[in-house]
Design an enzyme around this catalytic site. Structure first.
Site, PDB file in Angstrom:
ATOM      1  N   CYS A 165       1.091  -1.204   0.082  1.00 42.85           N
ATOM      2  CA  CYS A 165       0.193   0.027  -0.146  1.00 42.85           C
ATOM      3  C   CYS A 165       0.734   1.078   0.187  1.00 42.85           C
ATOM      4  CB  CYS A 165      -0.930   0.088   1.117  1.00 42.85           C
ATOM      5  SG  CYS A 165      -0.126   0.363   2.590  1.00 42.85           S
ATOM      6  N   CYS A 168       3.339   1.589   2.839  1.00 42.73           N
ATOM      7  CA  CYS A 168       4.355   0.753   2.696  1.00 42.73           C
ATOM      8  C   CYS A 168       5.401   1.573   1.890  1.00 42.73           C
ATOM      9  CB  CYS A 168       4.149  -0.495   2.190  1.00 42.73           C
ATOM     10  SG  CYS A 168       3.006  -1.554   2.903  1.00 42.73           S
ATOM     11  N   ASP A 648       8.109  20.948 -36.238  1.00 47.88           N
ATOM     12  CA  ASP A 648       9.249  21.208 -37.152  1.00 47.88           C
ATOM     13  C   ASP A 648       8.794  20.817 -38.426  1.00 47.88           C
ATOM     14  OD1 ASP A 648      11.811  21.586 -38.249  1.00 47.88           O
ATOM     15  OD2 ASP A 648      12.412  19.756 -37.842  1.00 47.88           O
ATOM     16  N   ASP A 844      11.944  15.808 -35.559  1.00 45.86           N
ATOM     17  CA  ASP A 844      12.521  14.410 -35.692  1.00 45.86           C
ATOM     18  C   ASP A 844      13.973  14.285 -34.977  1.00 45.86           C
ATOM     19  OD1 ASP A 844      13.900  16.357 -37.273  1.00 45.86           O
ATOM     20  OD2 ASP A 844      14.072  15.013 -39.005  1.00 45.86           O
ATOM     21  N   ASP A 848      17.014  19.635 -32.679  1.00 45.45           N
ATOM     22  CA  ASP A 848      15.769  20.207 -32.082  1.00 45.45           C
ATOM     23  C   ASP A 848      16.004  19.899 -30.477  1.00 45.45           C
ATOM     24  OD1 ASP A 848      14.197  20.586 -34.179  1.00 45.45           O
ATOM     25  OD2 ASP A 848      13.673  18.446 -34.524  1.00 45.45           O
TER      26      ASP A 848
END
Length: 955
Positions: A165, A168, A648, A844, A848
């Site tokens: 849980c 824990c 892009d 891609d 970038d």
């Protein structure tokens, strides 16, 4: 072979323990060999990450095992040479070997600044810094910063058994957080794992594991993610086997059973089949295959909890029969039997809850669910003893003996935990991408000779394997013979079969069609596309969205509030019993106790704790099946709020496969212009450079010898040809946009690539690209949803505007001639000017990186099988823009389920506590049935999350 099955030992020389460091060799290329009093030869070398090497005093060595070197072993150490450094006086540790530095020997002529290069390990000389063998091991393992002289961080992943849980998980987190030297700590309730970075302050991993197990009561085991792993069965004792000297390439051996050994090895040094044949005097046997660590751990937990549940049920049933069946009245006999069985249940079945609750309270100051279980079951058991004692003295209580309440309560609690663990495990397994890994492969050669079927774990570099019709591809590779069509939908989400020819790449886990192909292996099963995707998906499971912060706060106060409500309930029912119902004190206490026990146990924070992580796990797995990889749970939470998507152009909205449509030579030296252009472009991976290079090579052009080449992000490539500066790139950078002939090309909406020699414009090439088939549909759908769409590109205005016009993107959202910095500024402007915008950037990966980091969500469109090279938040496994829509829709679906889970958890706990407390006159939850609370509360949360498996897309 001995009983331990140790590898064979060689009879190399062993040195005296009293020997000091002494130079036994002069400069030998890039090495000098030093004897050590630790029975070890030391090889000083620039690059200690290379394959292990031997000298005359060595049998074999292991640079990364973390074990203390045994006799006849070598260790690779970094080059230390301070004698020729201006910083030499800063050296305060270690002993120096005899010899002179390279400058003193006349081998080089360094100025003062160059001498300092020796300090960072960039040169190798004969005056070396040496220290103890343990420090060498640490350096070889990458844990020593050679400039600062301090150990650097080590990444550790622990498999933790016993997490049930959110309490824990909090206990585990606080226990690890309290240890000095642990950083970047993350825990996962669903995966039952913890990961963190470790520095020298924390000590050894084994000591940390022992400390955590002592403080929490959980069982922890380290997961080694470096190198390949293989599990083998040895003759004799596994523990004795792992104490033997490691062969070359083996980095770790761990006994995982009486005869089972898990071996971690470097596949570039030794192959799996070679390892089995040569690791000991007799060939080792491959152990039965196991799943991933988190799945195996989950299965083990489910089996263990199931066994305990069965034991508890077996012990409880007789107690229920004695209490409820119409048997002859023998209260003392029945009570004695029930007492014995209830005692076993209380201490054998519910016993582990006691140390767990106590350790959480003492060591980590967490009041967790286990404490509620301990209080409620202990109260019920003690009350049963009191009731039985009253029975024996002839003064039976109104509740009877009560043993059936305590035993049934424990059994139903354990049953609830088993059902919860089972449902959670099946949910995780249902979306596990690792299940796509083929278990066998058929070995052969390039001419289709051979055909031996082996376990795919035994594949090694250099292998070729045959893929038969309708079978899964064992691992990543390249087709060398045959043609076929492959279904990659399970891995990339691509619904249509993909044709494969010689030279084509194939992806592990994809399903072969009707053809037979021979594939040359490129990645081993433990390092292929399936493993990479699974690792990224697991990382998302470790991360926590902001919603989880609220959950943690609520869960932290939940148990104390329930304890307070229990006390209030007890007090109110005593008052009602005495003042309203006019009961005597003992009867009022009995009635109040039953209500208090019900309140204690019926409340359940587990549903709250699982509300978010369960959805994150299922959503991540489902997204992977659709070819979308979430690398962060925050992304799943944020994507539903996206208001602007920035694309892009080249390689994202367009195919990225440019072709030269026109060449324009502006100098009589056409061959020179073409040769210079190829020389500059041939080693550059940008789509424009790649297209120019391919075009010129097809036309028989030979590349000119260009020196000092340098790629300028967003502009082009520059270098020197015969001492003269040469450039190729966009028209602005080379100052060619005003040239009349270049303007003609630009006016056609084409991408223009120019080449200059000095200040002269030599040539211009125009290139065209085609839109991706789904670009228009995806842009239109986004705009229908009220999401603004922008296009930013480093290309010329004409080319960008043509694409924007075809896709229906408004001119105000079009930006051309952008450098990476310009793209970053545009995203900043969108987020600041319009306020509260959530922006996606999709590219891609070419130039970038900065923009991906600036966006709220960076999306990388992948075009190959190597998906681990991007720092984006989301990876599209194939060049398909529909993945953006999958991202948005799956985020919304996940959010709806998280909201429902929260609502259900709140409603359940509210009404369950009210029913248990007796707030409703004609309805209440008896204490013996309150243990069903976990099943009733947790199962809906898991099932709702599991509904995401049937997520559909119509695009």
């Amino acid at each position: 072979m001995g009983t331990s099955g140790c590898p064979s030992e060689s009879k190399a020389g062993v040195h005296s323990a009293e020997e000091e460091f002494d130079c036994i060799g002069t400069q030998d290329g890039d090495r000098s060999v030093v004897d050590k009093k630790y029975h070890c030869s030391v090889i000083a070398q620039h690059d200690y990450s290379v394959s292990p090497k031997k000298d005359g005093n060595c049998d074999s060595m292991n640079a990364r095992s973390g074990k203390r070197p045994q006799s006849n072993c070598c260790q690779l150490v970094p080059c230390y040479d301070k004698s020729d450094c201006s910083k030499a006086e800063e050296l305060t540790t270690g002993l120096k070997t005899k010899g002179t530095g390279c400058c003193n020997s006349g081998k080089c002529d360094l100025d003062e600044g160059a001498k300092d290069a020796c300090c960072d390990g960039s040169s190798s000389h004969s005056e070396k810094l040496v220290s103890t063998s343990d420090e060498y091991n640490a350096r070889a393992a990458g844990r020593v910063d050679m400039e600062k002289g301090a150990t650097s961080s080590e990444h550790v992943v622990l498999d933790v058994q016993g997490l049930t849980c959110v309490g824990c998980e909090t206990k585990l987190f606080r226990s690890l957080q309290s240890i000095p030297g642990i950083h970047n700590l993350r825990t996962s309730l669903v995966l039952s794992q913890a990961e963190f970075d470790l520095d020298e302050k924390a000590g050894l991993v084994a000591e940390i594991i022992k400390s955590v197990e002592s403080a929490t009561g959980f069982t922890c085991q380290r997961i080694d993610n470096e190198g390949q792993e293989i599990e083998v069965v040895v003759d004799g004792d596994a523990k004795a086997f792992v104490e033997c000297k490691y062969p070359d390439g083996v980095t770790q051996m761990v006994a995982s059973g009486k005869q089972d050994v898990r071996i971690t090895y470097d596949p570039k040094v030794i192959g799996a089949r070679t390892l089995l044949e040569e690791c000991s005097d007799s060939p080792l046997k491959l152990a039965a295959p196991r799943g991933s660590s988190e799945l195996e751990s989950g299965k083990k937990h489910v089996r263990k909890t199931g066994g305990i549940t069965l034991l508890s049920a077996i012990l409880t049933v007789p107690v229920l029969v004695l209490a409820w069946a119409p048997l002859p009245p023998r209260p003392t006999v029945y009570g004695s039997i029930s007492l014995a069985l209830a005692t076993i249940v209380q201490f054998a079945v519910a016993g582990p809850f006691y140390p767990s609750a106590l350790k959480a309270l003492v060591f980590t100051h967490v009041i967790e669910m286990d404490l509620l279980i301990v209080l409620s079951t202990s109260t019920a058991y003690v009350f049963s003893l009191v009731a039985f004692a009253y029975e024996l003295v002839g003064r039976p209580l109104s509740t009877g003996q009560f043993f059936e309440t305590s035993t049934l309560l424990v059994t139903l609690i354990i049953l609830g935990r088993w059902v919860s663990a089972f449902a959670r495990q099946r949910a995780v397994e249902s979306v596990s991408i690792r299940s796509l890994q083929a278990e066998t492969a058929v070995l052969c050669d390039a001419d289709d000779r051979g055909g031996e079927e082996i376990d795919s774990r035994l594949l090694q570099y250099g292998d070729m394997f045959k893929v038969l019709p309708d079978s899964r591809i064992a691992t990543d590779g390249t087709v060398v013979l045959g043609t076929t069509e492959v279904d990659e939908s399970m891995v990339t989400g691509e619904s249509l079969p993909v044709e494969k020819l010689p030279g084509s790449s194939v992806i592990a886990g994809s399903l072969n069609g009707s053809g037979v192909i021979i594939v040359r292996l490129s990645h081993l099963p433990g390092d292929n596309t399936i493993s990479t995707i699974a690792t990224m998906v697991d990382q998302a499971k470790f991360s926590k969205p902001k919603t989880q912060e609220l959950v943690d706060i609520v869960a932290g106060f939940f148990v104390p509030i329930v304890l307070a409500l229990t006390i209030v309930t007890f007090a109110i029912w005593i008052a009602i019993g005495i003042s309203v119902r006019h009961q005597n004190g003992s009867r009022a206490v009995v009635n109040a106790t039953t209500h208090a026990i019900s309140v204690l146990i019926v409340s359940c924070p587990c549903a709250i704790g699982l509300a978010v992580p369960m959805v994150v796990v299922i959503a991540g797995g489902v997204a992977a099946q659709h070819g979308v990889i979430f690398k962060s749970a925050t992304t799943i939470e944020t994507a539903r709020k996206v208001s602007h998507v920035v694309f892009d152009k080249t390689g994202t909205l367009t195919q990225g496969e440019l072709s030269v449509t026109e060449e324009l030579f502006l100098s009589e030296e056409q061959d020179l212009a073409a040769s210079v252009a190829l020389g500059l472009a041939c080693d550059n991976k940008h789509p424009v450079s790649a297209a120019i290079s391919r075009y010129l090579k097809e036309n028989g052009v030979k590349a000119a010898m260009i020196s000092d080449t340098k790629s300028i992000t967003g502009k082009g490539v520059e270098g020197k040809f015969n001492g003269v500066s040469v450039r190729c790139g966009n028209t602005r950078w080379v100052s060619a946009e005003t040239h009349p002939k270049v303007q003609d090309l630009l006016s056609k909406g084409l991408t223009v690539f120019c080449v200059t020699l000095g200040e002269r414009l030599l040539a211009a090439f125009s290139l065209s690209d085609s839109l991706r088939p789904d670009s228009r549909a995806v842009i239109t759908e986004l705009q229908k949803r009220g999401i603004a769409v922008s296009i930013v590109s480093g290309d010329d205005a004409g080319a960008v505007e043509v694409v924007a016009l075809k896709l229906g993107i408004q001119p105000c959202y079009v930006r051309s001639r952008c450098t990476p910095g310009d793209k970053q500024e545009y995203l900043k402007k969108l987020k600041t000017e319009k306020g509260n915008q959530t922006v996606i950037f999709c590219g891609d990966g070419t130039n970038d990186a900065v923009t991906l980091a600036q966006a709220d969500i960076g999306v990388h469109m992948n075009s190959g099988s190597d998906v681990a090279q991007t720092a984006a938040d989301v990876v599209l496994m194939r060049p398909y823009l529909g993945g953006i829509l999958v991202l948005l829709d799956l985020s919304k679906a996940a959010f709806h389920r998280i909201f429902f889970n929260f609502a259900w958890s709140f409603v359940y706990n509210l009404f369950a506590i009210l029913l248990a407390a007796g707030a409703f006159v004609n309805a209440r939850i008896p204490p013996q049935y309150a243990g069903l609370g976990e099943i009733v509360s947790v199962l809906p949360v898991i099932l709702i999350a599991l509904q995401l498996r049937w997520f559909k897309r119509d695009y």
